[in-house]
Design a protein around this motif. Structure first.
Motif, PDB file in Angstrom:
ATOM      1  N   VAL A   1     -32.364  16.182  31.523  1.00 20.28           N
ATOM      2  CA  VAL A   1     -33.684  16.187  30.658  1.00 20.28           C
ATOM      3  C   VAL A   1     -33.334  14.912  29.667  1.00 20.28           C
ATOM      4  CG1 VAL A   1     -34.477  17.617  28.757  1.00 20.28           C
ATOM      5  CG2 VAL A   1     -33.719  18.588  30.856  1.00 20.28           C
ATOM      6  N   THR A   2     -34.310  14.242  29.389  1.00 22.13           N
ATOM      7  CA  THR A   2     -34.326  13.491  28.173  1.00 22.13           C
ATOM      8  C   THR A   2     -35.044  13.977  26.902  1.00 22.13           C
ATOM      9  OG1 THR A   2     -33.994  11.371  29.186  1.00 22.13           O
ATOM     10  CG2 THR A   2     -34.897  11.080  27.132  1.00 22.13           C
ATOM     11  N   TYR A   3     -34.444  14.161  25.917  1.00 23.21           N
ATOM     12  CA  TYR A   3     -35.179  14.956  24.723  1.00 23.21           C
ATOM     13  C   TYR A   3     -35.231  13.635  23.632  1.00 23.21           C
ATOM     14  CZ  TYR A   3     -36.130  18.428  21.067  1.00 23.21           C
ATOM     15  OH  TYR A   3     -36.836  19.090  20.049  1.00 23.21           O
ATOM     16  N   PHE A   4     -36.718  13.201  23.360  1.00 26.13           N
ATOM     17  CA  PHE A   4     -37.009  12.318  22.340  1.00 26.13           C
ATOM     18  C   PHE A   4     -37.430  13.034  21.077  1.00 26.13           C
ATOM     19  CE2 PHE A   4     -38.110  10.222  26.200  1.00 26.13           C
ATOM     20  CZ  PHE A   4     -37.574   8.780  26.204  1.00 26.13           C
ATOM     21  N   SER A   5     -36.309  13.063  20.090  1.00 28.33           N
ATOM     22  CA  SER A   5     -36.086  13.781  18.945  1.00 28.33           C
ATOM     23  C   SER A   5     -36.852  12.855  17.645  1.00 28.33           C
ATOM     24  CB  SER A   5     -34.658  14.335  18.611  1.00 28.33           C
ATOM     25  OG  SER A   5     -33.991  13.133  18.189  1.00 28.33           O
ATOM     26  N   LYS A   6     -37.341  13.558  16.647  1.00 32.74           N
ATOM     27  CA  LYS A   6     -37.615  13.012  15.571  1.00 32.74           C
ATOM     28  C   LYS A   6     -36.575  12.199  15.052  1.00 32.74           C
ATOM     29  CE  LYS A   6     -41.013  16.538  14.190  1.00 32.74           C
ATOM     30  NZ  LYS A   6     -41.089  17.541  12.986  1.00 32.74           N
TER      31      LYS A   6
ATOM     32  N   ALA B   1     -32.602  10.917  22.504  1.00 25.04           N
ATOM     33  CA  ALA B   1     -32.821   9.773  22.152  1.00 25.04           C
ATOM     34  C   ALA B   1     -33.690   9.806  20.949  1.00 25.04           C
ATOM     35  CB  ALA B   1     -33.802   9.132  23.083  1.00 25.04           C
ATOM     36  N   PRO B   2     -33.010   9.685  19.593  1.00 32.31           N
ATOM     37  CA  PRO B   2     -33.592   9.842  18.282  1.00 32.31           C
ATOM     38  C   PRO B   2     -34.587   8.703  18.090  1.00 32.31           C
ATOM     39  CG  PRO B   2     -31.301  10.211  18.118  1.00 32.31           C
ATOM     40  CD  PRO B   2     -31.612   9.629  19.636  1.00 32.31           C
ATOM     41  N   LEU B   3     -35.573   9.139  17.214  1.00 30.04           N
ATOM     42  CA  LEU B   3     -36.376   7.883  16.820  1.00 30.04           C
ATOM     43  C   LEU B   3     -35.751   7.417  15.327  1.00 30.04           C
ATOM     44  CD1 LEU B   3     -39.064   6.029  17.125  1.00 30.04           C
ATOM     45  CD2 LEU B   3     -40.148   8.141  15.782  1.00 30.04           C
ATOM     46  N   PHE B   4     -35.662   8.159  14.471  1.00 32.26           N
ATOM     47  CA  PHE B   4     -35.045   7.734  13.206  1.00 32.26           C
ATOM     48  C   PHE B   4     -33.564   8.187  13.056  1.00 32.26           C
ATOM     49  CE2 PHE B   4     -39.564   8.574  12.212  1.00 32.26           C
ATOM     50  CZ  PHE B   4     -39.960   7.137  12.138  1.00 32.26           C
ATOM     51  N   GLY B   5     -32.859   7.624  12.239  1.00 32.26           N
ATOM     52  CA  GLY B   5     -31.493   7.805  11.947  1.00 32.26           C
ATOM     53  C   GLY B   5     -31.363   8.050  10.315  1.00 32.26           C
ATOM     54  N   GLU B   6     -30.027   7.940   9.853  1.00 32.46           N
ATOM     55  CA  GLU B   6     -29.816   8.262   8.390  1.00 32.46           C
ATOM     56  C   GLU B   6     -30.282   7.568   7.418  1.00 32.46           C
ATOM     57  OE1 GLU B   6     -25.890   9.633   5.711  1.00 32.46           O
ATOM     58  OE2 GLU B   6     -25.652   8.783   7.756  1.00 32.46           O
ATOM     59  N   MET B   7     -30.831   6.368   7.913  1.00 30.35           N
ATOM     60  CA  MET B   7     -31.277   5.291   7.083  1.00 30.35           C
ATOM     61  C   MET B   7     -32.635   5.602   6.620  1.00 30.35           C
ATOM     62  SD  MET B   7     -31.675   1.226   7.224  1.00 30.35           S
ATOM     63  CE  MET B   7     -29.836   0.735   7.462  1.00 30.35           C
TER      64      MET B   7
ATOM     65  N   LYS C   1     -37.029   0.184  19.645  1.00 29.62           N
ATOM     66  CA  LYS C   1     -35.916   0.971  20.110  1.00 29.62           C
ATOM     67  C   LYS C   1     -36.337   1.938  21.162  1.00 29.62           C
ATOM     68  CE  LYS C   1     -31.515   3.421  19.117  1.00 29.62           C
ATOM     69  NZ  LYS C   1     -30.607   3.896  18.121  1.00 29.62           N
ATOM     70  N   ARG C   2     -37.214   2.717  20.660  1.00 35.96           N
ATOM     71  CA  ARG C   2     -37.678   3.975  21.405  1.00 35.96           C
ATOM     72  C   ARG C   2     -38.581   3.369  22.971  1.00 35.96           C
ATOM     73  NH1 ARG C   2     -39.573   9.698  19.635  1.00 35.96           N
ATOM     74  NH2 ARG C   2     -37.488   9.704  19.676  1.00 35.96           N
ATOM     75  N   LEU C   3     -39.128   2.270  22.567  1.00 35.13           N
ATOM     76  CA  LEU C   3     -39.889   1.635  23.769  1.00 35.13           C
ATOM     77  C   LEU C   3     -38.726   1.190  24.604  1.00 35.13           C
ATOM     78  CD1 LEU C   3     -42.506   0.555  25.060  1.00 35.13           C
ATOM     79  CD2 LEU C   3     -42.050  -1.519  23.565  1.00 35.13           C
ATOM     80  N   TRP C   4     -37.889   0.751  24.260  1.00 28.10           N
ATOM     81  CA  TRP C   4     -36.816   0.318  25.258  1.00 28.10           C
ATOM     82  C   TRP C   4     -36.397   1.444  25.971  1.00 28.10           C
ATOM     83  CZ3 TRP C   4     -34.981  -3.699  27.902  1.00 28.10           C
ATOM     84  CH2 TRP C   4     -34.019  -3.716  28.504  1.00 28.10           C
ATOM     85  N   ALA C   5     -36.034   2.647  25.188  1.00 29.92           N
ATOM     86  CA  ALA C   5     -35.513   3.713  25.993  1.00 29.92           C
ATOM     87  C   ALA C   5     -36.238   4.333  26.915  1.00 29.92           C
ATOM     88  CB  ALA C   5     -35.133   4.912  24.681  1.00 29.92           C
ATOM     89  N   LEU C   6     -37.289   4.220  26.881  1.00 30.41           N
ATOM     90  CA  LEU C   6     -38.503   4.491  27.655  1.00 30.41           C
ATOM     91  C   LEU C   6     -38.507   3.504  28.981  1.00 30.41           C
ATOM     92  CD1 LEU C   6     -41.634   5.343  25.288  1.00 30.41           C
ATOM     93  CD2 LEU C   6     -40.368   6.950  26.876  1.00 30.41           C
ATOM     94  N   LEU C   7     -38.116   2.479  28.779  1.00 31.97           N
ATOM     95  CA  LEU C   7     -38.169   1.451  29.948  1.00 31.97           C
ATOM     96  C   LEU C   7     -37.140   1.424  30.707  1.00 31.97           C
ATOM     97  CD1 LEU C   7     -39.402  -1.616  27.959  1.00 31.97           C
ATOM     98  CD2 LEU C   7     -40.959  -0.477  29.812  1.00 31.97           C
ATOM     99  N   VAL C   8     -35.993   2.038  30.162  1.00 34.85           N
ATOM    100  CA  VAL C   8     -34.761   2.092  30.849  1.00 34.85           C
ATOM    101  C   VAL C   8     -34.381   3.510  31.311  1.00 34.85           C
ATOM    102  CG1 VAL C   8     -33.852  -0.082  30.058  1.00 34.85           C
ATOM    103  CG2 VAL C   8     -33.223   2.012  28.972  1.00 34.85           C
ATOM    104  N   MET C   9     -35.288   4.476  30.886  1.00 35.16           N
ATOM    105  CA  MET C   9     -34.853   5.790  31.006  1.00 35.16           C
ATOM    106  C   MET C   9     -34.755   6.277  32.566  1.00 35.16           C
ATOM    107  SD  MET C   9     -37.316   8.966  29.952  1.00 35.16           S
ATOM    108  CE  MET C   9     -38.771   8.452  30.897  1.00 35.16           C
ATOM    109  N   GLY C  10     -35.258   5.859  33.616  1.00 32.70           N
ATOM    110  CA  GLY C  10     -35.058   6.038  34.846  1.00 32.70           C
ATOM    111  C   GLY C  10     -35.672   7.436  35.223  1.00 32.70           C
TER     112      GLY C  10
END
Length: 379
Positions: free
Chosen positions: A3-8, A37-43, A70-79
């Motif tokens: 499972v890949t979970y794309f979190s906020k 795979a989070p979208l936003f971090g602490e910043m 960064k999220r777009l890249w995560a989608l491209l390499v997700m497999g």
């Protein structure tokens, strides 16, 4: 199962922390390899706290753009993955092109919602499109399920829950044996800054009670509230300290305005109060009515007079506080604990990879689960 979970957000964001990060050990124990795979971090949260709107926008735009890349890249390499879970949406406010591409590539996609995002500007059309194209939906309460059920034939309610091994009563604390007006009373509220407005609901009651009791409102947040006439104990939220900031309070409060947005909330702060064994007073809005049995594990308060009377009773009666605190703890342990729902969420994920209708989810996840479906076939 993968499972890949794309979190906020990363674990720093309360929604993502409670909807996925705390579940990871349970998913792993069930044989599910879940990568977040989070979208936003602490910043991101630091930027939101900037007072100047111009400076906030200046910082936010490039940061969000970098996060999107960064999220777009995560989608491209997700497999290859058995299931993709998206918290809300992949790219906020952007057209649902990426989600459509995932479905075109035959990925199984579940949309997760723990608030009424469909009410916010720019999402009135996007959320129906996302829910219609997805394999299924996972929502935090029945109000959200009723909405999702209009567009998806596979909807499952998984409430927001708390880890009762972490949020637990302080057994060294004495509840007292008699009512003492000189006793220090701490009313606690914990939450995000944009919800501070709800404190206005109980402000008149707090001002009226202060001459009688040594009363303080503790606010655990990123910024203090503006409440003239109320003694405030402001504490910046800190993950390591948040449980202790609740444990030594007297009463927890969850005031809300009766709006469609508020009815979609999942009652997290209410569950946190009950889990540490302190009684709570809440507005009778949305899921609060499901969590609180009025007079047993807490109080519901609809009017200013209700807030005054409920808080006054709890301030005066330590035995009542102790009884309600114990009942509230049992409520969370039995119905809203991570220990109960960890295995159930694993079952939901597993079912969403199968070609079965959602009523299988209802059977596979034994206990108080709400299943909703349309009679239009499977997706």
């Amino acid at each position: 199962m993968t499972v890949t979970y794309f979190s906020k957000s990363s674990i720093i964001g309360p929604s993502s922390r409670y909807r996925i990060f705390q579940f990871l050990p349970h998913l792993q124990a069930a044989g599910i390899d879940c990568r977040v795979a989070p979208l936003f971090g602490e910043m991101y949260f630091s930027i939101l706290a900037v007072q100047s709107s111009a400076l906030r926008a200046f910082l936010k735009i490039p940061y969000v753009f970098a996060c999107f890349l960064k999220r777009l890249w995560a989608l491209l390499v997700m497999g290859k993955r058995d299931l993709i879970v998206i918290e809300g949406q992949l790219f906020p406010y952007a057209p649902p092109l990426a989600e459509r591409l995932l479905r075109w590539c035959r990925y199984r996609v579940a949309i997760e919602m723990d608030d009424a995002i469909y009410l916010t500007p720019g999402h009135e059309r996007k959320m129906p499109a996302l829910l219609s194209m997805a394999t299924g939906a996972i929502v935090g309460n029945d109000r959200l399920a009723a909405y999702a059920n209009q567009f998806s034939s596979r909807v499952c309610v998984v409430p927001t829950v708390v880890d009762t091994e972490r949020f637990k009563p302080d057994l060294t604390r004495s509840t007292g044996s008699s009512a003492q007006n000189s006793e220090a009373i701490t009313i606690v509220w914990i939450g995000l800054a944009y919800n501070l407005k709800y404190l206005n609901v109980l402000a008149p009651a707090l001002r009226a009670l202060q001459p009688t009791f040594h009363l303080t409102l503790r606010v655990v947040c990123s910024q203090p509230p503006y409440m003239p006439g109320v003694e405030i104990d402001f504490r910046t939220w800190d993950f390591q300290r948040e449980v202790a900031d609740l444990q030594d309070a007297t009463v927890g409060v969850m005031p809300l305005e009766d709006t469609e947005w508020a009815r979609g909330k999942c009652g997290l702060k209410l569950l946190q109060y009950l889990a540490v064994g302190i009684p709570a007073v809440a507005s009778p809005v949305g899921v609060n009515r499901d969590i609180i049995v009025d007079g047993e594990n807490g109080f519901l308060a609809a009017t200013e007079q209700d807030w005054y009377e409920r808080l006054d009773a709890l301030c005066r009666q330590p035995q009542l506080r102790a009884r309600m605190g114990q009942a509230g703890r049992r409520t969370v342990e039995e119905r809203y604990s991570l220990a109960v729902w960890g295995p159930r969420l694993a079952g939901v994920y597993q079912t969403l990879t199968e070609n079965e209708h959602l009523n299988v989810v209802h059977r596979a996840v034994h206990g108080p689960v709400s299943g909703h479906h349309r009679s239009t076939g499977t997706r």
